[in-house]
Write a protein that holds these residues in place. Structure first.
Motif, mmCIF file in Angstrom:
data_model
loop_
_atom_site.group_PDB
_atom_site.id
_atom_site.type_symbol
_atom_site.label_atom_id
_atom_site.label_comp_id
_atom_site.label_asym_id
_atom_site.label_seq_id
_atom_site.Cartn_x
_atom_site.Cartn_y
_atom_site.Cartn_z
ATOM 1 N N PRO A 2 0.806 -1.221 0.000
ATOM 2 C CA PRO A 2 0.000 0.000 0.000
ATOM 3 C C PRO A 2 0.843 1.278 0.000
ATOM 4 O O PRO A 2 0.351 2.335 -0.378
ATOM 5 N N HIS A 3 2.095 1.174 0.383
ATOM 6 C CA HIS A 3 2.953 2.366 0.439
ATOM 7 C C HIS A 3 3.607 2.680 -0.903
ATOM 8 O O HIS A 3 4.135 3.776 -1.092
ATOM 9 N N VAL A 4 3.609 1.724 -1.823
ATOM 10 C CA VAL A 4 4.193 1.946 -3.152
ATOM 11 C C VAL A 4 3.158 2.721 -3.956
ATOM 12 O O VAL A 4 2.183 2.164 -4.436
ATOM 13 N N ASP A 5 3.382 4.021 -4.070
ATOM 14 C CA ASP A 5 2.347 4.900 -4.615
ATOM 15 C C ASP A 5 2.786 5.757 -5.795
ATOM 16 O O ASP A 5 2.047 6.601 -6.254
ATOM 17 N N GLY A 6 4.008 5.561 -6.259
ATOM 18 C CA GLY A 6 4.479 6.384 -7.365
ATOM 19 C C GLY A 6 5.054 7.707 -6.918
ATOM 20 O O GLY A 6 5.452 8.523 -7.737
ATOM 21 N N VAL A 7 5.092 7.937 -5.607
ATOM 22 C CA VAL A 7 5.619 9.186 -5.073
ATOM 23 C C VAL A 7 6.840 8.928 -4.201
ATOM 24 O O VAL A 7 7.821 9.648 -4.279
ATOM 25 N N ARG A 8 6.797 7.869 -3.406
ATOM 26 C CA ARG A 8 7.876 7.590 -2.454
ATOM 27 C C ARG A 8 9.035 6.840 -3.106
ATOM 28 O O ARG A 8 8.825 5.956 -3.923
ATOM 29 N N LEU A 13 9.936 4.514 1.456
ATOM 30 C CA LEU A 13 9.131 3.300 1.629
ATOM 31 C C LEU A 13 9.579 2.528 2.863
ATOM 32 O O LEU A 13 8.747 2.046 3.638
ATOM 33 N N ARG A 50 6.058 2.579 -8.694
ATOM 34 C CA ARG A 50 4.602 2.428 -8.679
ATOM 35 C C ARG A 50 4.264 0.988 -9.019
ATOM 36 O O ARG A 50 5.005 0.313 -9.730
ATOM 37 N N VAL A 51 3.140 0.530 -8.490
ATOM 38 C CA VAL A 51 2.713 -0.850 -8.689
ATOM 39 C C VAL A 51 2.205 -1.022 -10.111
ATOM 40 O O VAL A 51 1.470 -0.179 -10.628
#
Length: 82
Positions: A2-8, A13, A50-51
């Motif tokens: 859930p933390h892999v968001d394309g920003v971090r 992470l 990002r996922v």
């Protein structure tokens, strides 16, 4: 995931997930290998992840998911950890 968001980035992470940064990097490498992630290059100073769509298929296959986890925690054959 859930933390892999394309920003971090990987360091962020690790901090948010309260996981060792080396484990995060190894896990990201495994997911990149299986094309479950995409690297978003931001000015070549820090990569953001990002996922990808293939992650759902990986998550639905418990044996594959376990193999990825074991690989990420152990490291790739010949990986010196650098």
């Amino acid at each position: 995931m859930p933390h892999v968001d394309g920003v971090r980035n990987a360091k962020q992470l690790a901090r948010v997930a309260r996981v060792d940064p080396d484990v995060v990097l190894r896990s990201l490498r495994v997911l990149l290998h299986y094309r479950c992630l995409a690297v978003v290059d931001t000015f070549q100073y820090s990569n953001v992840y990002r996922v990808g769509t293939r992650l759902a298929a990986l998550a639905a296959a418990p044996d594959a998911l376990d193999a990825c986890l074991r690989f990420a925690l152990r490291g790739a054959p010949g990986d010196r950890g650098d």
